[in-house]
Design an enzyme around this catalytic site. Structure first.
Site, PDB file in Angstrom:
ATOM      1  CD  GLU A 168      -1.927   2.246   1.435  1.00  0.00           C
ATOM      2  OE1 GLU A 168      -1.250   3.017   0.864  1.00  0.00           O
ATOM      3  OE2 GLU A 168      -2.608   2.556   2.359  1.00  0.00           O
ATOM      4  CD  GLU A 188       2.826   8.116  -0.088  1.00  0.00           C
ATOM      5  OE1 GLU A 188       2.457   6.725   0.097  1.00  0.00           O
ATOM      6  OE2 GLU A 188       2.098   9.013   0.519  1.00  0.00           O
TER       7      GLU A 188
HETATM    8  N1  SAH Z   1       0.892  -1.173   4.927  1.00  0.00           N
HETATM    9  C1  SAH Z   1       0.308  -0.336   5.942  1.00  0.00           C
HETATM   10  C2  SAH Z   1       0.932   1.196   5.880  1.00  0.00           C
HETATM   11  C3  SAH Z   1       0.920   1.927   4.736  1.00  0.00           C
HETATM   12  S1  SAH Z   1       1.614   3.487   4.732  1.00  0.00           S
HETATM   13  C4  SAH Z   1      -0.961  -0.146   5.894  1.00  0.00           C
HETATM   14  O1  SAH Z   1      -1.857  -0.491   4.859  1.00  0.00           O
HETATM   15  O2  SAH Z   1      -1.754   0.410   6.884  1.00  0.00           O
HETATM   16  C5  SAH Z   1       3.287   3.097   3.639  1.00  0.00           C
HETATM   17  C6  SAH Z   1       4.537   2.790   4.301  1.00  0.00           C
HETATM   18  O3  SAH Z   1       5.449   2.189   3.608  1.00  0.00           O
HETATM   19  C7  SAH Z   1       5.131   3.913   5.232  1.00  0.00           C
HETATM   20  O4  SAH Z   1       5.160   3.429   6.577  1.00  0.00           O
HETATM   21  C8  SAH Z   1       6.328   4.016   4.421  1.00  0.00           C
HETATM   22  O5  SAH Z   1       7.455   4.300   5.655  1.00  0.00           O
HETATM   23  C9  SAH Z   1       6.586   2.869   3.896  1.00  0.00           C
HETATM   24  N2  SAH Z   1       7.427   2.514   2.712  1.00  0.00           N
HETATM   25  C10 SAH Z   1       7.182   3.217   1.608  1.00  0.00           C
HETATM   26  N3  SAH Z   1       7.936   2.604   0.491  1.00  0.00           N
HETATM   27  C11 SAH Z   1       8.824   1.732   1.149  1.00  0.00           C
HETATM   28  C12 SAH Z   1       9.870   0.993   0.596  1.00  0.00           C
HETATM   29  N4  SAH Z   1      10.254   1.025  -0.827  1.00  0.00           N
HETATM   30  N5  SAH Z   1      10.492   0.125   1.371  1.00  0.00           N
HETATM   31  C13 SAH Z   1      10.008   0.080   2.779  1.00  0.00           C
HETATM   32  N6  SAH Z   1       9.113   0.962   3.130  1.00  0.00           N
HETATM   33  C14 SAH Z   1       8.445   1.553   2.516  1.00  0.00           C
END
Ligand code: SAH
Length: 692
Positions: free
Chosen positions: A144, A153
């Site tokens: 996500e 993002e």
């Molecule tokens: N999966 C959770 C949070 C989604 S928010 C849910 O659905 O509730 C997205 C998260 O991904 C954030 O915490 C951000 O720090 C992390 N993130 C984004 N890109 C990333 C990457 N390439 N590797 C590791 N973490 C990542």
């Protein structure tokens, strides 16, 4: 570890770099994060859960072990869903250390420590192999990583890498696919966020029209996304010129390419009009069949009963490089170009020599050439184009200006100096910072003055107020000091009180009978019940049956960091609320005098007159321009029986969320909320406390 945090000082109007501990940054990140909002997004959570269950079943049906890779696990939610759905093992990757730590705790508390391995790395650093972070490649990819623009993002490069190195060929992906939709519209309101409309001024010697320089007409603007709660845009504020069209899709179960590319679709307008804006949103299909769909479509595209409120995903407004008159039924091509992180649009009329014109399509991301888009952001364009507001300033200026007025304007990127000149002031000067970031507003003003033949009429003083010298004013005293006031560094409504500090700094240059416009300002406060915004700061407890209280506690801790709960800026036209108390003027600031040494404070109580939940207080400023003429940067109208509020559409208001919510019921003996509000004249900040 120390970090430097930029913060505008409202007493000097300039940025200061403060040294802060590592904690500061991360508390800010957590406190203002969207994690709570995501956990409250029931529609999203349910559909992810359904999609994950379906993907695990498909893998199991093939007789394989279900190995999940969850990139960006946050609280660990999606991995816990996968483990509950029967996955054999989950690798939960999270780059943000405090979140990775929280995920470990949450996973443990929910009893999944043996099934979920939290890895605190960026996914591109993750290794696979017997000694690696992952034993083997995964066959289910769950993520996500989407923002309102879908790819902002970094979802594309993350997927590209994951397919190359972390997952098996033919893996299942949840979501399986994302699709971006667009609709072409005409909207004076939204177009007013992109370009400056001519300003009409009735002067003594006839009507004057202030026009923007020609470079501004064709300027593509800035590439940053304009994301808004489109569901708050009334249908009377725009007119749809096309049907909803699919612009492009991304299949996440196959290798993904992040390199820049363009997509082109053919359109036939359903109505003639001026094509100005492309509205856009996306949906995600959690499974290949498309049966589990989560969509950001706005209210006119889907039934309102199906609308899920969320702030982490909204809708996008894209501005075409220029307005294009289009005819019903004519053939048009709309092109979406994207790089790794952002999208932009172009519109072309179809021509016979189609192949050739395909080459016309600009693949370059929009860059502002006219400089106006660097000086004014989108709400500021809207504000400057607000004719009602301009009328108030003109009326007030007309009252205070005389033919021998020596006028100084202190406000960033303001049109007041031009208005003052048209209305007959003898000498007009304006103070402008010589540099904002890397660019010189001076050049824009030169172009602006040139377009209106004002080159020698208005002088720009590139000095800070405390460095103003008699020579800047040709040894004259200022008889009229004006400001909107507006400063680009202001975050909260009262930060524009920098005008008061600047007025204090130029005191020795003011004539004894000086007129200051605005003559005063006042801070107003009202207790409200939000329709939805409360969710972003409200604890979640359990989410789809998983205990996420650790996250709630973390957010609470960060909000209370240094025990300095603060008000936060929100554009309330996007976030409906109902007033529970009457609006109350809590502080006044007298610009005819200098800033006092002592603090200004106000205490009192407001009664809750309507039934509802008190989520917080809203605060805003009003400026009293001249006798009987005021402008509000907050409440514009209050419908009294229901308490529905109309907010200034160009400004952010301050929202102070109460730490506990009370429900007011009994109207015969209304509950009172007591408040203490303190304006520290040394720091220019306002501290507040409320007791329910
Ligand atoms: N999966 C959770 C949070 C989604 S928010 C849910 O659905 O509730 C997205 C998260 O991904 C954030 O915490 C951000 O720090 C992390 N993130 C984004 N890109 C990333 C990457 N390439 N590797 C590791 N973490 C990542």
């Amino acid at each position: 570890m120390k970090t430097f945090c930029g913060r505008a000082n409202p007493t000097t109007g300039s940025m200061e770099w403060l040294e802060e501990g590592e904690d500061y940054d991360y508390h800010q990140e957590i406190a203002r994060s969207r994690y709570a909002d995501m956990l409250h997004d029931k529609d999203r959570n349910m559909k992810y859960y359904e999609g994950i269950r379906a993907a695990v079943s498909r893998v199991k049906e093939r007789g394989e072990k279900a190995i999940v890779l969850d990139i960006g696990t946050g609280t660990g939610l999606l991995s816990m869903m996968a483990a509950s759905a029967g996955a054999d093992f989950c690798y939960a990757i999270e780059v943000f250390k405090p979140m990775a730590n929280a995920a470990v705790k949450i996973v443990e508390k929910n009893g999944f420590s043996d099934k979920i391995k939290v890895i605190n790395k960026h996914s591109t650093e993750v290794t696979v192999g017997p000694d690696g972070d992952m034993q083997c490649r995964a066959n289910i990819l769950v993520t996500e990583l989407f923002d309102t623009e879908l790819i902002g993002e970094g979802a594309l490069p993350t997927y590209e890498h994951a397919h190359k190195y972390l997952v098996q060929e033919g893996c299942e992906a949840v979501p399986h696919r994302a699709t971006v939709y667009v609709q072409l519209v005409e909207s004076r309101r939204m177009w007013s966020w992109k370009k400056l409309f001519p300003v009409r001024v009735e002067a003594e010697d006839g009507e004057k029209i202030l026009v923007p320089p020609s470079e501004m007409e064709n300027c593509p603007g800035v590439p940053s996304v304009c994301d808004i709660q489109l569901n708050q845009m009334p249908s009377s504020d725009f007119s749809t010129l096309s049907d909803v069209v699919t612009m492009f899709s991304v299949d996440f179960s196959k290798p993904v390419q992040s390199a820049s590319t363009c997509y082109r679709v053919q359109l036939e307008p359903v109505k003639s009009g001026k094509a100005q804006i492309v509205l856009s949103w996306w949906d995600i299909d959690m499974d290949p069949s498309g049966m589990i769909n989560c969509t950001m479509a706005p209210y006119w595209v889907k039934p309102t009963s199906a609308l899920q409120w969320r702030d982490h995903w909204m809708q996008c407004v894209y501005f075409l490089p220029r307005e294009e008159p289009v005819l019903q039924g004519e053939k048009l091509y709309l092109t979406a170009c994207r790089d790794e992180y952002s999208v932009w649009y172009n519109l072309q009329k179809a021509r016979a020599d189609e192949e050739e014109h395909k080459a016309d399509v600009g693949v370059e991301s929009p860059v502002c050439r006219c400089r106006a888009h660097l000086l004014w952001n989108r709400p500021r364009f809207g504000e400057l184009n607000d004719q009602n507001r301009t009328r108030q300033y003109i009326k007030s200026l007309r009252k205070v200006l005389k033919t021998d007025s020596v006028c100084l304007c202190i406000s960033d990127g303001s049109l007041l100096p031009v208005l003052a000149h048209y209305l007959g002031a003898k000498q007009v000067r304006c103070m402008q910072p010589s540099r904002i970031d890397l660019y010189h507003p001076h050049e824009l003003w030169q172009a602006f003055f040139k377009a209106n033949h004002l080159e020698d009429k208005i002088k720009i003083i590139e000095a800070r107020p405390e460095l103003l010298k008699p020579s800047h004013l040709e040894d004259k005293k200022i008889s009229v000091l004006v400001g909107e006031p507006f400063f680009t560094t202001s975050l909260l409504p009262w930060h524009n009180l920098y005008f008061w500090y600047a007025r204090t700094a130029v005191s020795t240059h003011l004539a004894s009978n000086v007129t200051v416009l605005p003559q005063s300002a006042s801070l107003h406060m009202m207790v409200v019940e939000f329709q939805d915004l409360w969710r972003i700061r409200s604890p979640c407890g359990t989410c789809e049956g998983f205990d996420v209280q650790t996250m709630d506690d973390m957010i609470k801790d960060s909000l209370n960091f240094r025990e300095s709960k603060e008000a936060e800026p929100h554009p309330l036209w996007e976030y409906p609320c109902k007033s529970l108390s009457d609006p109350r003027e809590v502080l006044t600031f007298d610009f005819t005098k200098t800033v006092p040494q002592h603090c200004l404070s106000s205490e009192g109580s407001v009664k809750l007159l309507r039934k509802g939940k008190s989520h917080g207080a809203v605060l805003w400023m009003e400026y009293h321009l001249a006798a009987d003429i005021s402008v509000s940067t907050g409440l514009m109208q209050l419908s009294n029986e229901k308490g529905n509020c109309e907010w200034n559409p160009h400004c952010k208001q301050a929202v102070y969320f109460f730490s506990s919510v009370i429900e007011s019921e009994i109207l015969s003996d209304p509950t009172a909320v007591t408040y203490v509000i303190n304006f520290d004249t040394k720091t220019g900040e306002i501290a507040m406390d409320f007791k329910l």
